[in-house]
Design a protein around this motif. Structure first.
Motif, PDB file in Angstrom:
ATOM      1  N   PRO A  75       0.953  -1.216  -0.011  1.00 24.10           N
ATOM      2  CA  PRO A  75      -0.018  -0.024  -0.001  1.00 24.10           C
ATOM      3  C   PRO A  75       0.994   1.361   0.100  1.00 24.10           C
ATOM      4  O   PRO A  75       2.027   1.238   0.466  1.00 24.10           O
ATOM      5  CB  PRO A  75      -0.753  -0.143   1.156  1.00 24.10           C
ATOM      6  CG  PRO A  75      -0.835  -1.744   1.443  1.00 24.10           C
ATOM      7  CD  PRO A  75       0.415  -2.051   0.941  1.00 24.10           C
ATOM      8  N   ASN A  76       0.440   2.275  -0.597  1.00 26.52           N
ATOM      9  CA  ASN A  76       1.017   3.449  -0.853  1.00 26.52           C
ATOM     10  C   ASN A  76       1.915   4.018   0.298  1.00 26.52           C
ATOM     11  O   ASN A  76       3.012   4.419   0.324  1.00 26.52           O
ATOM     12  CB  ASN A  76       0.206   5.002  -1.242  1.00 26.52           C
ATOM     13  CG  ASN A  76      -0.463   4.345  -2.737  1.00 26.52           C
ATOM     14  OD1 ASN A  76       0.131   3.418  -3.329  1.00 26.52           O
ATOM     15  ND2 ASN A  76      -1.666   4.994  -2.958  1.00 26.52           N
ATOM     16  N   HIS A  77       1.304   3.864   1.491  1.00 24.50           N
ATOM     17  CA  HIS A  77       2.105   4.516   2.679  1.00 24.50           C
ATOM     18  C   HIS A  77       3.194   3.736   3.305  1.00 24.50           C
ATOM     19  O   HIS A  77       3.788   4.124   4.106  1.00 24.50           O
ATOM     20  CB  HIS A  77       0.919   4.678   4.032  1.00 24.50           C
ATOM     21  CG  HIS A  77       0.766   3.316   4.550  1.00 24.50           C
ATOM     22  ND1 HIS A  77      -0.248   2.360   3.963  1.00 24.50           N
ATOM     23  CD2 HIS A  77       0.650   2.836   5.745  1.00 24.50           C
ATOM     24  CE1 HIS A  77      -0.415   1.387   4.621  1.00 24.50           C
ATOM     25  NE2 HIS A  77       0.229   1.615   5.942  1.00 24.50           N
ATOM     26  N   LEU A  78       3.401   2.426   2.574  1.00 26.13           N
ATOM     27  CA  LEU A  78       4.390   1.640   2.899  1.00 26.13           C
ATOM     28  C   LEU A  78       5.469   1.593   2.032  1.00 26.13           C
ATOM     29  O   LEU A  78       6.629   1.069   1.967  1.00 26.13           O
ATOM     30  CB  LEU A  78       4.034   0.019   3.252  1.00 26.13           C
ATOM     31  CG  LEU A  78       2.935   0.078   4.423  1.00 26.13           C
ATOM     32  CD1 LEU A  78       2.667  -1.265   4.496  1.00 26.13           C
ATOM     33  CD2 LEU A  78       3.862   0.552   5.605  1.00 26.13           C
ATOM     34  N   ILE A 101       3.322   9.335  -0.612  1.00 25.14           N
ATOM     35  CA  ILE A 101       2.391  10.131  -0.158  1.00 25.14           C
ATOM     36  C   ILE A 101       2.607  11.750  -0.457  1.00 25.14           C
ATOM     37  O   ILE A 101       1.855  12.449  -0.874  1.00 25.14           O
ATOM     38  CB  ILE A 101       1.944   9.993   1.209  1.00 25.14           C
ATOM     39  CG1 ILE A 101       1.855   8.587   1.548  1.00 25.14           C
ATOM     40  CG2 ILE A 101       0.764  10.888   1.681  1.00 25.14           C
ATOM     41  CD1 ILE A 101       0.615   7.891   0.719  1.00 25.14           C
ATOM     42  N   ILE A 162      -8.244  -0.597  -0.340  1.00 21.96           N
ATOM     43  CA  ILE A 162      -7.183   0.346   0.168  1.00 21.96           C
ATOM     44  C   ILE A 162      -7.482   1.713  -0.699  1.00 21.96           C
ATOM     45  O   ILE A 162      -6.981   2.825  -0.195  1.00 21.96           O
ATOM     46  CB  ILE A 162      -5.741   0.017  -0.074  1.00 21.96           C
ATOM     47  CG1 ILE A 162      -5.492  -0.525  -1.390  1.00 21.96           C
ATOM     48  CG2 ILE A 162      -5.651  -1.332   1.002  1.00 21.96           C
ATOM     49  CD1 ILE A 162      -3.746  -0.867  -1.479  1.00 21.96           C
ATOM     50  N   ASP A 167      -6.015   7.699   4.698  1.00 24.03           N
ATOM     51  CA  ASP A 167      -4.928   7.832   5.554  1.00 24.03           C
ATOM     52  C   ASP A 167      -3.708   6.949   4.955  1.00 24.03           C
ATOM     53  O   ASP A 167      -2.597   7.219   5.457  1.00 24.03           O
ATOM     54  CB  ASP A 167      -5.248   7.271   6.982  1.00 24.03           C
ATOM     55  CG  ASP A 167      -6.217   8.111   7.642  1.00 24.03           C
ATOM     56  OD1 ASP A 167      -6.446   9.260   7.314  1.00 24.03           O
ATOM     57  OD2 ASP A 167      -6.839   7.608   8.854  1.00 24.03           O
ATOM     58  N   ILE A 168      -4.115   6.029   3.916  1.00 29.55           N
ATOM     59  CA  ILE A 168      -2.969   5.170   3.465  1.00 29.55           C
ATOM     60  C   ILE A 168      -2.668   5.452   2.112  1.00 29.55           C
ATOM     61  O   ILE A 168      -2.039   4.803   1.405  1.00 29.55           O
ATOM     62  CB  ILE A 168      -2.973   3.762   3.794  1.00 29.55           C
ATOM     63  CG1 ILE A 168      -4.315   3.278   3.003  1.00 29.55           C
ATOM     64  CG2 ILE A 168      -3.213   3.527   5.139  1.00 29.55           C
ATOM     65  CD1 ILE A 168      -4.324   2.058   3.165  1.00 29.55           C
ATOM     66  N   GLY A 169      -3.129   6.770   1.595  1.00 25.98           N
ATOM     67  CA  GLY A 169      -2.870   7.087   0.108  1.00 25.98           C
ATOM     68  C   GLY A 169      -3.908   6.608  -0.917  1.00 25.98           C
ATOM     69  O   GLY A 169      -3.776   6.388  -2.081  1.00 25.98           O
TER      70      GLY A 169
END
Length: 332
Positions: A75-78, A101, A162, A167-169
């Protein structure tokens, strides 16, 4: 050339269904293993894809000395944390888009850029149809290029997905707007100077479910695009010049291993009867992307798109979100 040994971080759908099968067809990639947060899903994925190794943690895979390069579809935030972790373990990284992000977060990649190769996975830039269009533009086939228009949409209102988690992009601009920005930068062979955006947010998810934007590339050139996560599935790229127009029929989700078409229109008939069609040969853009990155790892070619390119794309996204808040043009 000796094949580059790859490992994959996570059992994400795009990896399982598109990227890994594409790379397995490459003469330059040896996709050796896949990691998940526990062994069971990793083993299922490895069995399905015929991979030699399954890892019960990301750290276990990054500690494997056989793995030379890592594909990161988390996922984007990772994206940034695991890309940095992989790079510091000495692994080259092909990271899914968007690379981060924010541009500030993406800039952290500069700390490892002199040690390993890092690239954002915009597979479309390796597809023959995109390369052919750029070739035609360079040759002046449609005169002076003035406008690039992009429409890209799909419908997804699943709260557990997702793409609908802010919050996670999640949201349209991160997920597919990044492709529209790349289209403008690739075809103009330049970067925008300023942007303005109109954003509609889902009242429950708070993600941007649609974004329409205008990007000024200077010299009378502009990109305008609309992307949406809650509209009928559709995608097109139009490039308009002073003497003609080129349309890419399926620009982003080109059929894997299939032919594609571009349409060249000199404007002689408004009903489209004078359009010329070019059919591009069968190809898999994920294979071609894996080819290019692996050859760069071996020093056969220079890395076509690196850290600075990824940071630039994020700067454009940042500016568009600023424009949403300010309701005016924002510098990139």
């Amino acid at each position: 050339m000796k094949k580059v040994v790859w490992g994959v971080l996570s059992t994400a759908k795009i990896g399982i269904e598109k990227v890994i099968p594409g790379m397995q067809k490459s003469a330059f990639c040896d996709v050796r293993g896949i990691a998940s947060r526990s062994l069971e899903p990793a083993q299922r994925a490895a069995d399905k894809l015929g991979l030699a190794k399954a890892y019960g943690s990301y750290e276990e895979m990054l500690a494997d000395p056989e793995i030379e390069a890592v594909y990161n579809p988390l996922p984007n935030h990772l994206h940034i944390p695991l890309t940095l972790q992989a790079a510091r373990a000495g692994k080259h990284v092909l990271c899914e888009k968007p690379v981060s992000i924010t541009a500030q977060e993406a800039a952290e990649l500069r700390t490892v850029a002199d040690k390993v190769l890092v690239s954002e996975a915009f597979m479309v830039r390796y597809h023959p149809q995109w390369l052919r269009v750029r070739e035609l533009l360079r040759a002046g086939r449609i005169g002076t290029v003035r406008q690039v228009q992009v429409f890209f949409s799909y419908f997804n209102d699943d709260p557990a997905n997702i793409r609908n988690m802010p919050d996670i992009g999640g949201g349209a601009l991160y997920d597919i707007g990044c492709y529209a920005i790349v289209a403008g930068r690739f075809l103009f062979e330049a970067d925008p100077k300023r942007v303005i955006a109109l954003v509609d947010r889902d009242p429950s998810f708070h993600t941007d479910r649609s974004c329409s934007a205008l990007a000024d590339f200077g010299g009378g050139r502009h990109l305008d695009f609309t992307v949406s996560t809650q509209s009928v599935p559709y995608q097109r790229v139009q490039v308009v010049g002073t003497t003609g127009r080129i349309e890419i029929q399926i620009p982003f989700n080109a059929p894997l291993g299939g032919q594609t078409k571009i349409f060249i229109d000199a404007g002689r008939a408004l009903d489209g009867s004078a359009i010329e069609t070019e059919t591009l040969p069968e190809s898999d853009q994920y294979t071609l992307q894996g080819d290019a990155f692996s050859r760069a790892v071996r020093g056969e070619i220079a890395l076509p798109y690196g850290v600075d390119d990824a940071i630039t794309n994020m700067r454009v996204i940042d500016a568009l979100f600023r424009s949403e808040r300010s309701e005016r043009w924002e510098a990139v």
